[in-house]
Design an enzyme around this catalytic site. Structure first.
Site, short mmCIF file in Angstrom:
data_model
loop_
_atom_site.label_atom_id
_atom_site.label_comp_id
_atom_site.label_asym_id
_atom_site.label_seq_id
_atom_site.Cartn_x
_atom_site.Cartn_y
_atom_site.Cartn_z
N CYS A 194 0.87 -1.18 0.00
CA CYS A 194 0.00 0.00 0.00
C CYS A 194 0.90 1.22 0.00
CB CYS A 194 -0.86 0.04 1.26
SG CYS A 194 -1.85 -1.44 1.49
N ARG A 202 1.36 1.67 -6.01
CA ARG A 202 1.54 0.72 -4.92
C ARG A 202 0.21 0.06 -4.52
NH1 ARG A 202 6.28 1.18 -2.27
NH2 ARG A 202 5.39 0.20 -0.44
N TRP A 242 -3.85 -1.55 -1.19
CA TRP A 242 -3.82 -2.79 -1.98
C TRP A 242 -4.15 -3.88 -0.99
CZ3 TRP A 242 -3.76 -4.25 -6.89
CH2 TRP A 242 -3.42 -5.57 -7.18
N ASN A 299 1.01 0.16 6.01
CA ASN A 299 1.41 -0.63 4.84
C ASN A 299 2.15 -1.83 5.37
OD1 ASN A 299 2.48 -1.59 2.40
ND2 ASN A 299 4.27 -0.26 2.59
N GLY A 300 1.70 -3.04 5.02
CA GLY A 300 2.40 -4.24 5.50
C GLY A 300 1.41 -5.33 5.83
N GLU A 336 7.73 -20.70 -19.85
CA GLU A 336 7.61 -19.33 -19.35
C GLU A 336 8.69 -18.43 -19.98
OE1 GLU A 336 5.46 -17.67 -18.03
OE2 GLU A 336 6.42 -15.97 -17.07
N LYS A 343 7.75 -15.14 -22.18
CA LYS A 343 8.25 -13.79 -21.85
C LYS A 343 8.90 -13.16 -23.08
CE LYS A 343 6.61 -12.90 -18.95
NZ LYS A 343 5.75 -13.75 -18.19
N GLU A 379 6.28 -12.20 -25.80
CA GLU A 379 5.32 -11.12 -25.57
C GLU A 379 5.94 -9.74 -25.53
OE1 GLU A 379 4.47 -12.15 -20.85
OE2 GLU A 379 2.86 -11.34 -22.05
N HIS A 428 11.74 -35.79 -31.18
CA HIS A 428 10.53 -36.24 -31.88
C HIS A 428 10.07 -35.23 -32.92
CE1 HIS A 428 10.33 -39.63 -29.20
NE2 HIS A 428 10.43 -38.81 -28.17
N LYS A 486 -3.21 -6.27 -19.74
CA LYS A 486 -2.80 -6.87 -18.46
C LYS A 486 -3.83 -7.88 -17.98
CE LYS A 486 -0.22 -7.41 -14.85
NZ LYS A 486 0.96 -8.29 -15.07
O1 M6R Z 1 -4.40 -12.46 -14.41
P1 M6R Z 1 -4.09 -13.85 -14.90
O2 M6R Z 1 -2.95 -14.47 -14.14
O3 M6R Z 1 -5.30 -14.73 -14.87
O4 M6R Z 1 -3.63 -13.67 -16.39
C1 M6R Z 1 -3.35 -14.77 -17.20
C2 M6R Z 1 -2.60 -14.36 -18.43
O5 M6R Z 1 -3.34 -13.45 -19.19
C3 M6R Z 1 -1.26 -13.73 -18.07
O6 M6R Z 1 -0.49 -14.57 -17.28
C4 M6R Z 1 -0.45 -13.39 -19.35
O7 M6R Z 1 -0.08 -14.57 -19.97
C5 M6R Z 1 0.75 -12.52 -19.00
N1 M6R Z 1 0.77 -11.36 -19.83
C6 M6R Z 1 2.04 -13.21 -19.13
O8 M6R Z 1 3.13 -12.40 -18.86
#
Ligand code: M6R
Length: 610
Positions: free
Chosen positions: A2, A27, A74, A98-99, A483, A487, A490, A506, A605
């Site tokens: 927060c 935050r 938050w 905050n904490g 992952e 990364k 994207e 394969h 997001k």
């Molecule tokens: O909010 P969520 O964790 O449910 O979101 C899932 C995906 O949309 C999210 O992880 C997305 O793949 C990210 N942009 C990856 O960095």
């Protein structure tokens, strides 16, 4: 995470406090509030929602006075709502915090047993009551805060005011940040530099255990016992934008380096190192339920799906329980069967992803017990679940998820340990080993991130011009390979694939030539020998191999073009470390290419469409 602010001086406090909160909104932003001393008493205005809701309320109910405190929230305990918004008041005492107070359940019960009427679900209100009790014993405000804090375990940056004193703010810090700002006849307080920058560049960073009495012309620092403390004053010459990102160029980079702190917050109060066990009281599952589950299905999308895959390995290995992972969108696209006594674990940062939310509802309607592992408290997925085990990563601003991934891993590992212990598959000794291993992860992360600060930038320059990049991993490292590839795709728009190392032969091995950098995750774990063979197969076909290996592994170094060394830990916990170089590599490649790192093209997001 927060944001808190404080002001005492000669100007109207409210506009300064609101301005500070706006600069701290990164935050947290689910509710906000102010408390201002009007000379007679402390008046409070709080609102659920973003800061603009508080601003609207302040237009209707202006707060006047030259001393006050403020908060942008938050949620960590208690859903986002006006009643849970800070400041919290008990008699003459008003507090922002905050904490996370670790022993909040015990304190809450004690206060309830004493007949105290609690208004909110927060841990912060408990602190307000503890301070008020000490005041009523005759202590002054600073003495009362010290005595109250002696009862509190956990993380806090607190600011406390009393209606009996219009001239002083008492603040204290342990584990959560707090900065003092020195003006001309006025003093400022904030969780972070941006809140203070428009008003002063002269600042002092408080240390753990510091207690400060803030008056218009001075700040008196002591420790928790009342002994004098001195902290240096520093001149800060950051621009406001730099300050919001704590000096990092992008939120994503800041969030990558925030991971040790995020992990600490997520583990806080959940590792019982004395008993060698995991504490999950908040989840609301009984030991009997844990023993009764016939199978676990994990549902998620994107990065959260990769975390869920690691969770599957952990649950199978530690609890001996059949586990499967599903993409939430695919779970909805077929006639998924829910077995009797099935536990569905839903993993989501936002708690609002449409596919994951709909899959949650579907599983619930078919009779599953649903547990949500989510970062945003009070979001839709936990509301449709039977229980929630929140990650405490704080708000994640970068679209590419980093710190939320690590905290999801931590919660899934803790949950696997908890299940294993309850179901009898996990010995006390192994449980203790894992609990200790988890407790040490934040400091290992810090060391590893520090060691890679310059080397990953160089690696990104060396390999970042490639058109295709492969990531290989086996066992619990396979989801980390996926992952790493996600990364890179994207944020740098480079084609990348994650593969199970054993699957290469394969088909995909045909893709390899001298142009293709191949990341191979090959730390010393139960799959080490086979992973090393796969690395050599890639090398033999001309690939440029970047190994993520255990420290001191000469065999891997001898056959790789580049090596990132990770420190030793339990093999099941290694994903928390091996993912770090992959996040940093993607970041630096994207930064060199000049893409919009925090808001990459075509992405959002939170994905609330099908
Ligand atoms: O909010 P969520 O964790 O449910 O979101 C899932 C995906 O949309 C999210 O992880 C997305 O793949 C990210 N942009 C990856 O960095």
């Amino acid at each position: 995470m927060c944001g808190i602010v404080g002001y005492v001086g000669v100007q109207e406090a409210a506009p300064i406090l609101v301005d500070g909160l706006r600069r701290l909104e990164y935050r947290g932003y689910d509710s906000a509030g102010l408390a201002v001393h009007n000379g007679q008493s402390v008046e409070v205005v709080r609102r659920s929602g973003k800061l603009r809701e508080l601003e609207k309320a302040l237009q209707e109910t202006p707060l006047t006075g030259a001393m006050g405190i403020g908060h942008t929230r938050w949620a960590t305990h208690g859903k986002p709502s006006e009643v849970n918004a800070h400041p919290h008041t008990a008699g003459p005492v008003t507090v922002v915090h905050n904490g996370i107070i670790e022993n909040h359940l015990v304190l809450r019960q004690e206060l309830l047993d004493q007949g105290v009427e609690l208004q909110s679900e927060t841990d912060t209100e408990l602190v307000a009551h503890l301070v008020e009790q000490q005041l009523s014993q005759g202590l002054d405000l600073v003495g009362a805060v010290r005595a109250a804090l002696a009862r509190v375990r956990g993380a806090y940056a607190l600011a406390v005011v009393s209606s009996a004193d219009p001239t002083r703010i008492v603040a204290a810090k342990h584990s959560s940040p707090m900065v003092l700002g020195f003006g001309q006849g006025e003093m400022f307080l904030g969780s972070d530099i941006p809140a203070l920058l428009p008003y002063t560049r002269e600042m002092t960073f408080l240390e753990d255990g510091d207690v400060v009495v803030l008056e218009a012309t001075r700040a008196t620092l002591t420790d928790l016992e009342g002994g004098p403390v001195e902290r240096p004053r520093q001149h800060i010459d950051w621009s406001p934008v730099m300050a919001e990102k704590a000096g990092y160029k992008h939120f994503m980079l800041k969030e990558i380096f925030e991971q040790p702190r995020a992990l600490e917050d997520t583990l806080r109060g959940r590792l019982d190192r004395e008993a060698g066990d995991i504490v999950t009281a908040e989840v609301g599952l009984s030991d009997e339920q844990a023993r009764g589950f016939s199978r676990v299905t994990l549902l998620a999308c994107g990065t959260s799906h990769h975390a869920a895959m690691v969770g599957r390995y952990a649950i199978e290995e530690l609890a001996g329980l059949a586990a499967q992972v599903e993409l939430a969108s695919e779970y909805r696209a077929r006639s998924a069967v829910v077995t009797e006594n099935e536990l569905v674990v839903v993993v989501s940062q936002s708690g609002e992803t449409l596919d994951t939310l709909e899959a949650t509802k579907l599983a619930k309607s078919k009779g599953a017990t649903v547990l949500a592992i989510v970062n945003v408290i009070g979001s839709a997925i936990p509301r449709h679940s039977d229980g929630a085990f929140y990650t405490h990563a704080g708000p994640e601003i970068g679209v590419a998820s980093t710190k939320c991934f690590s905290t999801q891993l931590a919660n899934l590992l803790m949950f696997g340990i908890w299940l294993g212990r309850r179901r009898g598959g996990l010995s006390a000794a192994r449980t203790r080993e894992l609990v200790e291993g988890l407790a040490h992860i934040p400091s290992l992360m810090t060391d590893l991130l520090t060691s890679m600060k310059t080397s990953m930038g160089e690696m990104a320059r060396r390999y970042g011009g490639a058109q295709d990049v492969l990531f290989l991993g086996r066992g619990v490292q396979f989801p980390i390979a996926l992952e790493g590839a996600l990364k890179l795709k994207e944020i740098s728009y480079i084609h990348a694939e994650g593969y199970a190392s054993g699957e290469m032969k394969h088909g995909p091995i045909a893709l390899i030539d001298e142009q293709v950098p191949v990341f191979v995750l090959v730390p010393r774990d139960g799959n080490y020998e086979r992973s090393l063979s796969n690395l050599q197969e890639a090398k033999a076909r001309g690939a440029r191999v970047i190994a993520v290996a255990s420290e001191g592994d000469d065999a891997v170094a001898g056959v790789s073009d580049s090596v990132v060394a990770v420190p030793p830990t339990d093999p099941l916990l290694l994903p928390l470390l091996t993912v770090l170089p992959l996040q940093l590599f993607s970041y630096y490649v994207a930064d060199f290419k000049g893409t919009d790192v925090d808001q990459p093209r075509n992405l959002a997001k939170t994905v609330t469409v099908e």
